[in-house]
Scaffold this motif. Sequence first.
Motif, PDB file in Angstrom:
ATOM      1  N   PHE A   1      45.544  26.279  76.231  1.00 11.59           N
ATOM      2  CA  PHE A   1      45.335  27.045  74.994  1.00 11.59           C
ATOM      3  C   PHE A   1      44.139  27.971  75.160  1.00 11.59           C
ATOM      4  N   LYS A   2      44.199  29.095  74.432  1.00 10.31           N
ATOM      5  CA  LYS A   2      43.080  30.033  74.406  1.00 10.31           C
ATOM      6  C   LYS A   2      43.182  30.857  73.132  1.00 10.31           C
ATOM      7  N   ALA A   3      42.024  31.294  72.616  1.00  6.72           N
ATOM      8  CA  ALA A   3      41.995  32.166  71.441  1.00  6.72           C
ATOM      9  C   ALA A   3      40.812  33.101  71.567  1.00  6.72           C
ATOM     10  N   GLY A   4      40.840  34.172  70.803  1.00  9.19           N
ATOM     11  CA  GLY A   4      39.723  35.106  70.847  1.00  9.19           C
ATOM     12  C   GLY A   4      40.002  36.351  70.034  1.00  9.19           C
ATOM     13  N   LEU A   5      39.220  37.386  70.294  1.00 14.16           N
ATOM     14  CA  LEU A   5      39.362  38.675  69.629  1.00 14.16           C
ATOM     15  C   LEU A   5      39.910  39.698  70.613  1.00 14.16           C
ATOM     16  N   PHE A   6      40.710  40.619  70.105  1.00 14.03           N
ATOM     17  CA  PHE A   6      41.303  41.619  70.973  1.00 14.03           C
ATOM     18  C   PHE A   6      40.249  42.537  71.590  1.00 14.03           C
ATOM     19  N   ARG A   7      39.212  42.835  70.827  1.00 16.15           N
ATOM     20  CA  ARG A   7      38.211  43.791  71.295  1.00 16.15           C
ATOM     21  C   ARG A   7      36.985  43.052  71.825  1.00 16.15           C
ATOM     22  N   THR A   8      36.331  43.649  72.775  1.00 12.22           N
ATOM     23  CA  THR A   8      35.183  43.014  73.408  1.00 12.22           C
ATOM     24  C   THR A   8      33.955  43.061  72.507  1.00 12.22           C
ATOM     25  N   ALA A   9      32.953  42.279  72.868  1.00 11.76           N
ATOM     26  CA  ALA A   9      31.640  42.252  72.199  1.00 11.76           C
ATOM     27  C   ALA A   9      31.744  41.857  70.725  1.00 11.76           C
TER      28      ALA A   9
END
Length: 350
Positions: free
Chosen positions: A332-340
């Motif tokens: 599994f992994k999650a995050g934001l499309f854009r960096t920083a």
Amino acid sequence: MIRKTSFSIFTSLLFAMLLSAFTSPVIGAISFVSSFIPKPAGAATMALQREVWLPSLQEQYEQQRDWMNEMQDLSVFVDNNQVLHFAEIGDYPTVYKNRTTDVDSVEPTETPNEVSLDTYDSQNYKIRKSGLAGIPYAKVEAYTRQSAEAIRLKEASATAFLLTPDADSGAGKKIILPTTGTNNGNGYKQCTISDIQALAEAMDLLKFPGAEKGRTLVLRSKMWWELVKTNDILKAQIQFQQVPGMIKIPNMVEYYGFKIYKYDPSVDVGYNVETDLKAAEGTLLSSTIVPMAFAFCKPEAWSAGGIFDLFDKPIRTNTTGRAYEFGFQHRFKAGLFRTAYKYSAALYHC
């Protein structure tokens, strides 16, 4: 030719009947005798473990409907190597009103990303032979449910950290605001409706996407109850909500654009009030590290789930443990499309 063929078929059938007459009693006797041979308790059930317990793990995992379901699910883009492929797209195009000259153009920019899914392993359970007698399926099924919940909570905690901005920066389109209410008894200022309004306004001013219905605010349990207790409208409406753990008030949601969830992670996301930065993942709360809530926009947040797997050691081959050992793994992994941490927001207990 026809007569020879018919005679051949007749001969074959006769031979088969004679063979069956002699062998059937023998086979039946062998089957009868084998029924008295002792078999390991639960052997038949244990043989079906992968066909039963892995789907059960996935079903238990997916039944948990919470704030993580508000992110975009990119699971279909995960390859066989458990790597997610997606592109970070450019900003929104300029829109002209009543333009009388030719409309110019811009070439979109994309940054390809390849992200390996994290590996989440549940601690192995060890069930002694005596504990499996009579109820192997029921016991392992119960611990399968616990494994699914434990994995989900660990993933949720990691996701909360990844969605929370690292610093307050208007230029970077990241927002971190303090709570402003009265003392909650623990030295922190309560989270109030005014704080939610200030967060929504700040996101609007920086042109965060999803202003009408695409934003999710995830409050720690303490903040959530402070919000409810300090607002009579929410206190009354909460009694009629149909989805546990979520404040679902049409007027507030329509005005602020938030879906507000209650969440109490196993590992708090902390904010360092001395450095004005998000604390490192796993940092314990203290006088200088205070708890944070976070907000994200659905078009900007993603999650991706990969394979579920079962690792087990049967009793008969476990010469040292003399027990059935098993554990689960999920990618599994999650995050934001854009960096920083672009387009992320948070509240912290000040």
